[in-house]
Write an enzyme that holds these catalytic residues in place. Structure first.
Site, short mmCIF file in Angstrom:
data_model
loop_
_atom_site.label_atom_id
_atom_site.label_comp_id
_atom_site.label_asym_id
_atom_site.label_seq_id
_atom_site.Cartn_x
_atom_site.Cartn_y
_atom_site.Cartn_z
N ARG A 1 14.98 -35.31 -56.11
CA ARG A 1 13.86 -35.20 -55.16
C ARG A 1 12.53 -35.11 -55.91
NH1 ARG A 1 13.82 -30.79 -50.42
NH2 ARG A 1 14.04 -29.27 -52.11
N ARG B 1 16.45 -18.89 -41.20
CA ARG B 1 17.42 -19.01 -42.30
C ARG B 1 18.38 -17.83 -42.33
NH1 ARG B 1 14.34 -22.69 -45.74
NH2 ARG B 1 15.53 -23.32 -47.57
N ARG C 1 10.09 -30.13 -58.20
CA ARG C 1 9.97 -28.69 -57.94
C ARG C 1 10.79 -27.87 -58.92
NH1 ARG C 1 11.10 -28.09 -51.58
NH2 ARG C 1 12.21 -26.26 -52.36
N LYS D 1 16.05 -32.32 -44.00
CA LYS D 1 15.25 -31.72 -42.91
C LYS D 1 13.79 -32.17 -42.99
CE LYS D 1 16.29 -27.47 -44.05
NZ LYS D 1 17.11 -27.78 -45.26
N ARG E 1 20.82 -21.65 -54.56
CA ARG E 1 20.31 -21.90 -53.20
C ARG E 1 21.45 -22.26 -52.27
NH1 ARG E 1 16.06 -26.23 -54.49
NH2 ARG E 1 15.63 -26.25 -52.26
P1 ADP Z 1 14.82 -26.57 -49.06
O1 ADP Z 1 14.70 -27.14 -47.70
O2 ADP Z 1 14.79 -27.58 -50.13
O3 ADP Z 1 15.92 -25.57 -49.21
P2 ADP Z 1 12.43 -24.99 -48.58
O4 ADP Z 1 11.21 -25.68 -49.00
O5 ADP Z 1 12.75 -24.91 -47.12
O6 ADP Z 1 13.60 -25.65 -49.40
O7 ADP Z 1 12.43 -23.51 -49.14
C1 ADP Z 1 12.18 -23.22 -50.51
C2 ADP Z 1 12.40 -21.73 -50.75
O8 ADP Z 1 11.46 -20.98 -49.96
C3 ADP Z 1 13.76 -21.19 -50.35
O9 ADP Z 1 14.74 -21.36 -51.38
C4 ADP Z 1 13.44 -19.71 -50.09
O10 ADP Z 1 13.32 -18.99 -51.30
C5 ADP Z 1 12.05 -19.78 -49.45
N1 ADP Z 1 12.12 -19.89 -47.97
C6 ADP Z 1 11.75 -20.96 -47.21
N2 ADP Z 1 11.94 -20.71 -45.90
C7 ADP Z 1 12.46 -19.46 -45.83
C8 ADP Z 1 12.91 -18.63 -44.74
N3 ADP Z 1 12.87 -19.05 -43.47
N4 ADP Z 1 13.39 -17.39 -45.06
C9 ADP Z 1 13.44 -16.96 -46.33
N5 ADP Z 1 13.05 -17.68 -47.39
C10 ADP Z 1 12.56 -18.92 -47.16
P1 ADP Z 2 15.49 -30.63 -47.01
O1 ADP Z 2 14.14 -30.53 -46.37
O2 ADP Z 2 16.61 -30.42 -46.02
O3 ADP Z 2 15.63 -29.75 -48.22
P2 ADP Z 2 14.64 -33.29 -47.88
O4 ADP Z 2 14.21 -34.00 -46.65
O5 ADP Z 2 13.58 -32.80 -48.80
O6 ADP Z 2 15.69 -32.12 -47.52
O7 ADP Z 2 15.62 -34.29 -48.68
C1 ADP Z 2 16.20 -33.91 -49.94
C2 ADP Z 2 16.26 -35.15 -50.84
O8 ADP Z 2 17.22 -36.08 -50.34
C3 ADP Z 2 14.93 -35.93 -50.93
O9 ADP Z 2 14.82 -36.43 -52.23
C4 ADP Z 2 15.09 -37.05 -49.89
O10 ADP Z 2 14.34 -38.21 -50.24
C5 ADP Z 2 16.60 -37.32 -49.97
N1 ADP Z 2 17.19 -37.71 -48.67
C6 ADP Z 2 16.87 -37.25 -47.44
N2 ADP Z 2 17.66 -37.80 -46.49
C7 ADP Z 2 18.54 -38.62 -47.16
C8 ADP Z 2 19.60 -39.49 -46.73
N3 ADP Z 2 19.96 -39.59 -45.44
N4 ADP Z 2 20.25 -40.19 -47.70
C9 ADP Z 2 19.91 -40.05 -49.01
N5 ADP Z 2 18.92 -39.27 -49.46
C10 ADP Z 2 18.22 -38.56 -48.56
#
Ligand code: ADP
Ligand code: ADP
Length: 221
Positions: free
Chosen positions: A123, A88, A156, A13, A167
Site C-alpha cells: 500500500r 473497532r 506508512r 475500506k 494489527r
Molecule cells: P487500517 O484501515 O489500515 O487498519 P486505519 O487507518 O483505519 O488503518 O487505522 C490506523 C491505526 O489508527 C489503527 O491501527 C489504530 O491504532 C488507530 N485507529 C484507527 N481507528 C481507530 C478506532 N476506531 N479505534 C481505535 N484505534 C483506531
Molecule cells: P483499508 O482501508 O481497509 O485498510 P485500503 O482501502 O487502504 O484498506 O486497501 C489496502 C490496500 O489494498 C491498498 O494498497 C489498496 O490499493 C489495495 N486494495 C484495496 N482493495 C483491493 C482489491 N479488491 N484487490 C486488490 N487490492 C486492493
C-alpha cells in the site's frame, strides 16, 4: 445514508469509501485519517496516538468516541456519513448506538489474513487526502506520486510486516466480534442492514456489489 464499513486492516475500506461517498454525496469519516492528521500536527493527542498506532494497538475508546461524536455534529454530516475504521470495539459500537446514532447499513468487506500482508506491504498512501494505491493491484499513473496532486506517496510506518501482524491480531481479538454484534442487532426494529461482500474480488467488482445493495437501500428510504 449513515453507513459503517467493517473489515480487517487492508480489506479495502478506504478504497471503497471513496466510491460510496462520491455516489451518495456523504463525507468519509476515517478515524485513522483523523489520528494521522493529529500526529502530523504534533498535537498532544497525536503524540499519544502515534505510539499506539506504531505498535499496531488501538487508541483508547474514550478518545475515539469523543472525536467521532464531535465530528458528526459538523454541518456536512447532516445528509449522512460513512464510518471507515470505526467502530473497532464493542464499546465504540455500543457508544454509537447509545448516542442514538441510527445506522442504515453495515457493509462488511471480508478478506482472509493471507491476503492482508501483501495488500498492506504494497500500500502507498497520500497523506494529504487519504487516497491509497497499491504498487501492483492499484498503481498510481506515475510511480510514487499521487494522481491528483502530483505529491509524493508514503509507505506508512505501520504498513511494515511485524506491525501488520500485530494489527491483524488486534483485529481478531477486538474488532471481528462486531460482525456478530450487528448480526444479533439485525432482529431489532430499525437495526442496520448487513451487507457482506467478498473483498478478494477486484476493486471494481467489490464496488459494484456494494453499490447494488446500497442503491436498493437508498431507493427504499
Ligand atoms: P487500517 O484501515 O489500515 O487498519 P486505519 O487507518 O483505519 O488503518 O487505522 C490506523 C491505526 O489508527 C489503527 O491501527 C489504530 O491504532 C488507530 N485507529 C484507527 N481507528 C481507530 C478506532 N476506531 N479505534 C481505535 N484505534 C483506531
Ligand atoms: P483499508 O482501508 O481497509 O485498510 P485500503 O482501502 O487502504 O484498506 O486497501 C489496502 C490496500 O489494498 C491498498 O494498497 C489498496 O490499493 C489495495 N486494495 C484495496 N482493495 C483491493 C482489491 N479488491 N484487490 C486488490 N487490492 C486492493
Amino acid at each position: 445514508m449513515r453507513l459503517i464499513l467493517l473489515g480487517p486492516p487492508g480489506a479495502g475500506k478506504g478504497t471503497q469509501a471513496r466510491f460510496i461517498c462520491e455516489r451518495y454525496d456523504i463525507p468519509q469519516i476515517s478515524t485513522g485519517d483523523m489520528l494521522r492528521a493529529a500526529v502530523a500536527m504534533g498535537t498532544e493527542l497525536g503524540r499519544q496516538a502515534q505510539v499506539v498506532m506504531d505498535a499496531g494497538d488501538l487508541v483508547s475508546d474514550d478518545i475515539i468516541i469523543g472525536l467521532v461524536k464531535e465530528r458528526i455534529t459538523e454541518l456536512d454530516c447532516a445528509p449522512g456519513f460513512l464510518f471507515d475504521g470505526f467502530p473497532r470495539t464493542v464499546a465504540q459500537a455500543e457508544a454509537t448506538r447509545d448516542a442514538g446514532v441510527d445506522i442504515d447499513a453495515v457493509v462488511e468487506i471480508a478478506v482472509p489474513d493471507d491476503d492482508i500482508v501483501q495488500r498492506l506491504s504494497g500500500r502507498r498512501s497520500h497523506p494529504g487526502s487519504g487516497r491509497v494505491y497499491h504498487v501492483t493491484f492499484n498503481p498510481p499513473k506515475v510511480e510514487g506520486v499521487d494522481d491528483v496532486t502530483g505529491e509524493l506517496l508514503v509507505h506508512r510506518d505501520d504498513d511494515r510486516e511485524d506491525t501488520i501482524r500485530n494489527r491483524l491480531a488486534t483485529y481478531h481479538s477486538q474488532t471481528e466480534v462486531l460482525t456478530e454484534f450487528y448480526r444479533e442487532l439485525e432482529a431489532e426494529a430499525g437495526a442496520p442492514q448487513l451487507i457482506k461482500v467478498d473483498g478478494t474480488q477486484s476493486i471494481e467488482t467489490v464496488r459494484d456489489q456494494a453499490q447494488t445493495e446500497l442503491d436498493k437501500l437508498a431507493g427504499s428510504s
